[in-house]
Design a protein around this motif. Structure first.
Motif, PDB file in Angstrom:
ATOM      1  N   ARG A  71     -38.277  13.503  13.410  1.00 34.89           N
ATOM      2  CA  ARG A  71     -38.950  12.224  13.200  1.00 34.89           C
ATOM      3  C   ARG A  71     -39.996  12.447  12.115  1.00 34.89           C
ATOM      4  N   VAL A  72     -40.051  11.546  11.134  1.00 29.25           N
ATOM      5  CA  VAL A  72     -41.026  11.679  10.050  1.00 29.25           C
ATOM      6  C   VAL A  72     -41.778  10.357   9.921  1.00 29.25           C
ATOM      7  N   VAL A  73     -43.102  10.440   9.909  1.00 29.82           N
ATOM      8  CA  VAL A  73     -43.930   9.234   9.852  1.00 29.82           C
ATOM      9  C   VAL A  73     -44.830   9.285   8.611  1.00 29.82           C
ATOM     10  N   PHE A  74     -44.722   8.259   7.778  1.00 27.62           N
ATOM     11  CA  PHE A  74     -45.568   8.122   6.585  1.00 27.62           C
ATOM     12  C   PHE A  74     -46.572   7.013   6.833  1.00 27.62           C
ATOM     13  N   GLU A  75     -47.838   7.315   6.607  1.00 29.05           N
ATOM     14  CA  GLU A  75     -48.879   6.294   6.766  1.00 29.05           C
ATOM     15  C   GLU A  75     -49.729   6.284   5.509  1.00 29.05           C
ATOM     16  N   ASP A  76     -49.980   5.097   4.985  1.00 27.77           N
ATOM     17  CA  ASP A  76     -50.878   5.032   3.832  1.00 27.77           C
ATOM     18  C   ASP A  76     -51.960   3.987   4.060  1.00 27.77           C
ATOM     19  N   THR A  77     -52.875   3.901   3.096  1.00 28.14           N
ATOM     20  CA  THR A  77     -54.072   3.086   3.295  1.00 28.14           C
ATOM     21  C   THR A  77     -54.030   1.769   2.521  1.00 28.14           C
ATOM     22  N   GLY A  78     -52.852   1.316   2.162  1.00 25.62           N
ATOM     23  CA  GLY A  78     -52.718   0.033   1.483  1.00 25.62           C
ATOM     24  C   GLY A  78     -52.214   0.199   0.074  1.00 25.62           C
ATOM     25  N   PRO A  79     -51.929  -0.871  -0.604  1.00 25.04           N
ATOM     26  CA  PRO A  79     -52.229  -2.292  -0.317  1.00 25.04           C
ATOM     27  C   PRO A  79     -51.200  -2.996   0.565  1.00 25.04           C
ATOM     28  N   GLY A  80     -50.189  -2.293   1.054  1.00 22.31           N
ATOM     29  CA  GLY A  80     -49.201  -2.924   1.920  1.00 22.31           C
ATOM     30  C   GLY A  80     -48.066  -3.595   1.168  1.00 22.31           C
ATOM     31  N   ILE A  81     -47.055  -3.974   1.934  1.00 23.27           N
ATOM     32  CA  ILE A  81     -45.883  -4.659   1.375  1.00 23.27           C
ATOM     33  C   ILE A  81     -45.933  -6.111   1.838  1.00 23.27           C
ATOM     34  N   GLU A  82     -45.892  -7.027   0.874  1.00 25.52           N
ATOM     35  CA  GLU A  82     -46.035  -8.448   1.200  1.00 25.52           C
ATOM     36  C   GLU A  82     -44.845  -8.968   2.000  1.00 25.52           C
ATOM     37  N   ASP A  83     -43.643  -8.657   1.522  1.00 30.37           N
ATOM     38  CA  ASP A  83     -42.414  -9.189   2.127  1.00 30.37           C
ATOM     39  C   ASP A  83     -41.434  -8.023   2.308  1.00 30.37           C
ATOM     40  N   ILE A  84     -41.353  -7.514   3.520  1.00 26.30           N
ATOM     41  CA  ILE A  84     -40.557  -6.309   3.777  1.00 26.30           C
ATOM     42  C   ILE A  84     -39.072  -6.537   3.504  1.00 26.30           C
ATOM     43  N   GLU A  85     -38.554  -7.691   3.933  1.00 21.95           N
ATOM     44  CA  GLU A  85     -37.136  -8.016   3.687  1.00 21.95           C
ATOM     45  C   GLU A  85     -36.803  -7.906   2.206  1.00 21.95           C
ATOM     46  N   GLN A  86     -37.641  -8.511   1.390  1.00 25.10           N
ATOM     47  CA  GLN A  86     -37.446  -8.497  -0.060  1.00 25.10           C
ATOM     48  C   GLN A  86     -37.579  -7.073  -0.611  1.00 25.10           C
ATOM     49  N   ALA A  87     -38.536  -6.324  -0.100  1.00 29.27           N
ATOM     50  CA  ALA A  87     -38.776  -4.967  -0.607  1.00 29.27           C
ATOM     51  C   ALA A  87     -37.562  -4.070  -0.374  1.00 29.27           C
ATOM     52  N   ILE A  88     -36.854  -4.283   0.739  1.00 30.25           N
ATOM     53  CA  ILE A  88     -35.701  -3.441   1.051  1.00 30.25           C
ATOM     54  C   ILE A  88     -34.498  -3.776   0.166  1.00 30.25           C
ATOM     55  N   GLN A  89     -34.428  -4.991  -0.346  1.00 25.62           N
ATOM     56  CA  GLN A  89     -33.290  -5.381  -1.201  1.00 25.62           C
ATOM     57  C   GLN A  89     -33.135  -4.414  -2.375  1.00 25.62           C
ATOM     58  N   PRO A  90     -31.913  -3.886  -2.595  1.00 27.29           N
ATOM     59  CA  PRO A  90     -31.700  -2.991  -3.738  1.00 27.29           C
ATOM     60  C   PRO A  90     -32.077  -3.692  -5.042  1.00 27.29           C
ATOM     61  N   GLY A  91     -32.831  -3.006  -5.867  1.00 29.23           N
ATOM     62  CA  GLY A  91     -33.195  -3.555  -7.167  1.00 29.23           C
ATOM     63  C   GLY A  91     -34.581  -4.165  -7.201  1.00 29.23           C
ATOM     64  N   PHE A  92     -35.145  -4.526  -6.026  1.00 26.40           N
ATOM     65  CA  PHE A  92     -36.503  -5.081  -6.044  1.00 26.40           C
ATOM     66  C   PHE A  92     -37.514  -3.961  -6.226  1.00 26.40           C
ATOM     67  N   SER A  93     -38.383  -4.109  -7.228  1.00 29.23           N
ATOM     68  CA  SER A  93     -39.393  -3.085  -7.468  1.00 29.23           C
ATOM     69  C   SER A  93     -40.625  -3.672  -8.125  1.00 29.23           C
ATOM     70  N   THR A  94     -41.781  -3.197  -7.721  1.00 34.35           N
ATOM     71  CA  THR A  94     -43.028  -3.551  -8.398  1.00 34.35           C
ATOM     72  C   THR A  94     -43.630  -2.317  -9.084  1.00 34.35           C
ATOM     73  N   ALA A  95     -42.804  -1.280  -9.293  1.00 32.94           N
ATOM     74  CA  ALA A  95     -43.306  -0.034  -9.895  1.00 32.94           C
ATOM     75  C   ALA A  95     -43.952  -0.310 -11.253  1.00 32.94           C
ATOM     76  N   ASN A  96     -45.052   0.373 -11.526  1.00 37.48           N
ATOM     77  CA  ASN A  96     -45.742   0.176 -12.807  1.00 37.48           C
ATOM     78  C   ASN A  96     -45.084   1.012 -13.912  1.00 37.48           C
ATOM     79  N   THR A  97     -45.507   0.779 -15.150  1.00 35.38           N
ATOM     80  CA  THR A  97     -44.816   1.416 -16.286  1.00 35.38           C
ATOM     81  C   THR A  97     -44.913   2.931 -16.234  1.00 35.38           C
ATOM     82  N   GLN A  98     -46.031   3.448 -15.716  1.00 41.58           N
ATOM     83  CA  GLN A  98     -46.158   4.909 -15.654  1.00 41.58           C
ATOM     84  C   GLN A  98     -45.120   5.504 -14.700  1.00 41.58           C
ATOM     85  N   ALA A  99     -44.953   4.851 -13.539  1.00 45.51           N
ATOM     86  CA  ALA A  99     -43.948   5.323 -12.575  1.00 45.51           C
ATOM     87  C   ALA A  99     -42.552   5.227 -13.174  1.00 45.51           C
TER      88      ALA A  99
END
Ligand code: ADP
Ligand code: MG
Lengths: 138, 109
Positions: A71-99
């Motif tokens: 079992r692996v658990v990742f926890e972070d301190t934000g800013p969170g995901i607004e719409d999880i359904e949308q985030a899981i869709q292949p191709g959806f990304s908000t990655a910045n130019t550096q990433a």
């Protein structure tokens, strides 16, 4: 070999990204876990680690190994995901130019994690995101 | 079908940047630059062909047990990348050819 552990993951530390997944992979090799299982764990943990690096303010990864699963658990301190359904869709990304410059941001990560995991739980609020996954050894 | 790294070096005018090469082999080629696609689709023992010359290419090759990385179009890995690849026993090759030409030359198409 350890049966559990915890790592800190720094935000936007793009050069060191992958050290958590590499560490967990080596632990599983030491326990003679079958190769195809190690591959699934590596894919899921790598993608999740990268997400904390490129999308969050930083966080942690904890793992727990039993006889029959990890079992692996990742926890972070934000800013969170607004719409999880949308985030899981292949191709959806908000990655910045550096990433993107580093080869991330294909929008496939969460789906790769879901496909590699036997249990996949993703919860999120502006205070942070928790990804809790389990991969069985058989 | 396994191929010897030494057998493709001349064909792709490749320069080996890491130490180990003498008996390195690979089985098939995976070409790509988007790391999530590589993670999802590359296979163990593939030669990883990319222009993405940063540390994450080594991390992905190591996680997926890919023994060779060819950096195409003269993309140059850093010295940190080369020593990390040496640690992970991954062979790094640099070539001036682009991805399509590297594949053509490996398979003599
Ligand atoms: N830990 C996280 N914190 C905030 N947002 C996240 C996190 N993980 C994923 N996301 C959001 O979900 C989107 C899709 O993630 P993913 O499928 O891994 O694709 P990618 O990482 O390539 O953008 C991201 O672009 C981001 O908007
Ligand atoms: Mg991702």
């Amino acid at each position: 070999m350890e049966n559990s552990g915890k790592f800190t993951i720094e935000a936007m530390d793009l050069e060191n990204a992958g050290s958590v997944s590499s560490n967990i992979k080596k632990t599983l090799i030491g326990k003679n876990i079958p190769k195809h299982i190690i591959k699934r764990v590596s894919i899921a943990v790598y993608e999740a680690e990268i997400n904390v690096v490129i999308h969050s303010y930083g966080g942690t990864c904890s793992y727990f190994i039993d006889d029959d699963k990890i079992r692996v658990v990742f926890e972070d301190t934000g800013p969170g995901i607004e719409d999880i359904e949308q985030a899981i869709q292949p191709g959806f990304s908000t990655a910045n130019t550096q990433a993107i410059y580093y080869g991330f941001g294909a929008g496939m990560g969460l789906m790769n994690i879901k496909n590699a995991s036997d249990i996949f739980n993703l919860t999120s609020s502006p205070k942070g995101t928790i990804l809790d996954i389990t991969i069985n050894f058989n | 079908m396994y191929m010897q790294v030494l057998d493709i070096l001349d064909k792709i005018k490749g320069e080996v940047l890491t130490k180990k090469v003498t008996n390195a082999t690979f089985d098939g080629v995976y070409a790509g630059d988007l790391l999530s696609h590589v993670m999802a689709h590359a296979k163990e023992n593939n030669l990883f062909l990319t222009i993405m010359a940063n540390m994450n290419a080594i991390a992905v090759a190591s996680l997926l047990d890919m023994p060779v990385i060819v950096f195409a179009e003269d993309t140059k890995p850093s010295s940190e990348m080369i020593s990390k690849a040496d640690d992970e026993k991954i062979v790094i090759i640099s070539t001036k050819y682009n991805v399509v030409d590297v594949i053509r030359k490996i398979y003599e198409l």
